[in-house]
Design a protein around this motif. Sequence first.
Motif, PDB file in Angstrom:
ATOM      1  N   TYR A 199       0.852  -1.184   0.000  1.00  0.00           N
ATOM      2  CA  TYR A 199       0.000   0.000   0.000  1.00  0.00           C
ATOM      3  C   TYR A 199       0.892   1.240   0.000  1.00  0.00           C
ATOM      4  O   TYR A 199       2.074   1.195   0.386  1.00  0.00           O
ATOM      5  N   TRP A 200       0.322   2.351  -0.438  1.00  0.00           N
ATOM      6  CA  TRP A 200       1.011   3.630  -0.462  1.00  0.00           C
ATOM      7  C   TRP A 200       0.051   4.688   0.052  1.00  0.00           C
ATOM      8  O   TRP A 200      -1.162   4.611  -0.185  1.00  0.00           O
ATOM      9  N   THR A 201       0.555   5.702   0.758  1.00  0.00           N
ATOM     10  CA  THR A 201      -0.293   6.803   1.226  1.00  0.00           C
ATOM     11  C   THR A 201       0.379   8.132   0.872  1.00  0.00           C
ATOM     12  O   THR A 201       1.551   8.178   0.492  1.00  0.00           O
ATOM     13  N   ASN A 202      -0.390   9.217   1.031  1.00  0.00           N
ATOM     14  CA  ASN A 202       0.142  10.551   0.747  1.00  0.00           C
ATOM     15  C   ASN A 202       0.837  11.160   1.953  1.00  0.00           C
ATOM     16  O   ASN A 202       1.128  12.354   1.972  1.00  0.00           O
ATOM     17  N   SER A 203       1.164  10.348   2.982  1.00  0.00           N
ATOM     18  CA  SER A 203       1.789  10.875   4.200  1.00  0.00           C
ATOM     19  C   SER A 203       3.171  11.494   4.002  1.00  0.00           C
ATOM     20  O   SER A 203       3.464  12.508   4.644  1.00  0.00           O
ATOM     21  N   PRO A 204       4.136  10.932   3.258  1.00  0.00           N
ATOM     22  CA  PRO A 204       4.002   9.694   2.486  1.00  0.00           C
ATOM     23  C   PRO A 204       4.570   8.499   3.257  1.00  0.00           C
ATOM     24  O   PRO A 204       5.613   8.593   3.899  1.00  0.00           O
TER      25      PRO A 204
END
Length: 221
Positions: free
Chosen positions: A181-186
């Motif tokens: 998974y990847w998030t914009n946190s990033p």
Amino acid sequence: MNNLSLTETELQRLLKVYVSLVLAVAISLYLLHMLLGYETLTAAWRAISYGLTCVTFLFGIFFKLAWRSPRIARWMRRPMVHGVWRGTLSSDFHQADKSPLQIPIIFVIRQTYLTISIESFTKSQEGESKLEALIQNGRTEATRLCYVFELKRLYQGENKLTTGAGDLRLINDSKQLRGHYWTNSPTFGELQLELISRECDGVDCYEIAERKWPSTITKSS
């Protein structure tokens, strides 16, 4: 309202089956009404109306329930991800002098033949999918669950909304999901999940799942 998760080929196949069944039922009812002495137009109208109603009702039952039978799902070549999944989220986020995070996580995936929705729960975060796709590779028969999600963190006064995407592969006779998974946190991480139940009703937080399946949750803690 959930998004459709069918491919174009699957949707075309479904429409062909639907139209074929409506025509078959309508023709049978038309012939029956003619034998019973109805006028041609009346017999045709009643046959079409009853055919549409009957087949639509049966399809509704099929979409919600019947296709989840393992035999029917295999026959329809529709992978089944419906159920409660438990496992571990491994994140690249880390603090100084501490190991990377490994967090027990629960996925609740609700699936009909047409739609999929995903909820994720940890002790401090809740997430839900906004867009989902179940993708099959016709050459290798590999199946991937891809989704875009929003993650809410409500912990120690923090109120944070994160967006991201996940890409999980369905393996081991549809009993495990594994991927990233990847998030914009990033942040970036890995997810490893295994199926613990096909029954999703009432599972709307991490604590509920922990009470219903304490032994399996403990294993991933």
